[in-house]
Design a protein around this motif. Structure first.
Motif, short mmCIF file in Angstrom:
data_model
loop_
_atom_site.label_atom_id
_atom_site.label_comp_id
_atom_site.label_asym_id
_atom_site.label_seq_id
_atom_site.Cartn_x
_atom_site.Cartn_y
_atom_site.Cartn_z
N ARG A 199 0.83 -1.21 0.00
CA ARG A 199 0.00 0.00 0.00
C ARG A 199 0.87 1.26 0.00
NH1 ARG A 199 -4.97 1.33 4.23
NH2 ARG A 199 -6.17 2.61 2.76
N GLN A 201 3.88 1.56 -1.27
CA GLN A 201 4.47 1.74 -2.60
C GLN A 201 3.46 2.36 -3.56
OE1 GLN A 201 7.81 1.32 -3.52
NE2 GLN A 201 6.95 2.56 -5.19
N GLY A 202 2.21 1.93 -3.47
CA GLY A 202 1.20 2.53 -4.32
C GLY A 202 1.03 4.02 -4.05
N ASP A 205 3.99 6.04 -5.43
CA ASP A 205 3.87 6.28 -6.87
C ASP A 205 2.82 7.34 -7.16
OD1 ASP A 205 5.79 4.32 -7.22
OD2 ASP A 205 4.32 2.74 -7.68
N ARG A 345 -9.01 5.31 -2.54
CA ARG A 345 -8.13 4.52 -1.69
C ARG A 345 -8.31 4.83 -0.20
NH1 ARG A 345 -2.18 3.97 -4.61
NH2 ARG A 345 -2.92 3.84 -6.76
#
Length: 382
Positions: A199, A201-202, A205, A345
């Motif tokens: 999560r 890393q998302g 980005d 999210r």
């Protein structure tokens, strides 16, 4: 604001830096001491309202605009107004972030007064508010009265609070109980958090993509560039906005490599340096935290700020760095896709994501400049 020194050196090479430093060593090593003086003067006033205000002006706020002005003409009261000359119409068109910054101001004011044995009660937006724009109506009437209540322990960390915009130590994870302690500091809306690697890393980005959109959009980039304060002289003259100080930035200024005009060139050195630096910082997040409110009223925005500064102070207490990630939450057309995505999210059940930040462990950094308290008083003398 800061760019990674290592990245900058790699891009420009050491020769220009050394040559400029040798030619103007004195100028290169100067710091904006005048702009830092309000941090030393906090609490050093006879009037208890002025003492509390001298701490409140150290609160976090968007782009360090310090969008507050106060009237102290009524005894035992402070009336807070938004400075409508200090807004971000391109990236914050409804002044949502500005109002959050005013909430931070009010919470530090409350804690500072409490440390002085005074309770502050707030009459928030006593004359109403507009959800689409801020105006000349008061944001809060703050009334001071003696109290026997205990001081807020978070107030002790106001002098040390920072927004840590440097890369974080990717070898050092953030313990879950540290984030739990930060969440416990909130008084209104709570705090979401994650250290789950996938999560995180998302979100790394997504935050990288968002800042690239802001920098690729000419009008939103220009809004920030116009707030650049490059070198100690500019920072001392205008102790607000996005400051660039220290030997590296003084050198880049002297060599002509870093100017506001150069910063608008999408193919130039500054753009390349900024992109490299922001990728480095965003991709070192070791966790993320956020705040969600049921709606998006002015009161909710103000109370978000009250909680946000408490979260920041709690992070300071436990030695954790944090940096707000405002870009994906900004409400202009080019950002709408990521705005929807971050809400999907972080607020899948509905509501408004008001604040979002990366967290991790990093180096100590200087405080940000501030206008003196006297520059913020529009009525009365304290």
């Amino acid at each position: 604001m800061t760019l990674s020194r290592r990245k900058t050196l790699a891009l420009i090479g050491g020769g220009a830096v050394l040559a400029a430093t040798a030619a103007a060593g004195y100028d290169v090593t100067r710091l904006p001491r005048d702009a830092m003086r309000p941090w030393d003067l906090a609490g050093q006033y006879a009037d208890p309202r002025m003492r509390a205000l001298s701490w409140a002006i150290l609160a976090p706020n968007p782009h360090n605009l310090q969008p507050w002005k106060v009237d102290v003409s009524v005894p035992d009261e402070v009336t807070l107004y938004v400075d409508t000359d200090r807004l971000l119409p391109e990236t914050d068109p409804f002044s949502r972030q500005i109002v959050i910054g005013l909430g931070c101001f009010l919470e530090v004011l409350r804690m500072a007064a409490l440390a002085d044995g005074l309770e502050v009660t707030f009459d928030l937006f006593p004359d109403g508010s507009d959800p689409l724009r801020v105006d000349a109506r008061p944001v809060a009437v703050c009334r001071f009265a003696p109290t026997g209540a205990a001081p807020d322990p978070l107030f002790a960390f106001v002098p040390r609070r920072r927004s840590l915009k440097e890369p974080y130590d990717t070898s050092r994870p953030v313990p879950a109980d540290v984030l739990d302690r930060m969440a416990a500091a909130t008084r209104h809306f709570g705090m979401g958090r994650t250290t789950d690697p996938a999560r995180v890393q998302g979100m790394r980005d997504l935050s990288t993509e968002a800042i690239r959109i802001e920098f690729a959009t000419e009008r939103t980039l220009r809004e920030s560039v116009e707030l650049f304060r490059i070198g100690h002289r500019e920072v001392n003259a205008n102790p607000d906005g996005l400051e660039f100080t220290g030997p590296m930035f003084e050198t880049l200024r002297l060599t002509g490599l870093f100017t506001r005009e150069a910063s608008m060139n999408p193919d130039g050195f500054v753009a390349a340096s900024a992109d490299a630096a922001f990728v480095e910082t965003m991709q070192t997040a070791m966790g993320h935290i956020w705040q969600v409110t049921p709606g998006n009223t002015r009161l909710e925005q103000l109370r978000t700020g009250m909680d946000w500064v408490r979260i920041n102070l709690a992070a300071t207490e436990v030695g954790l760095g944090m940096q707000p990630l405002s870009q994906a939450l900004q409400e202009y057309p080019e950002m709408s896709g990521l705005y929807d995505e971050i809400h999907r999210r972080l607020a899948p059940g509905g509501g408004t994501v008001q604040m979002w930040a990366r967290v991790g462990y990093g180096p100590d950094v200087m405080a940000t400049p501030r206008w003196p308290l006297e520059a913020k008083i529009v009525g009365g003398t304290g």
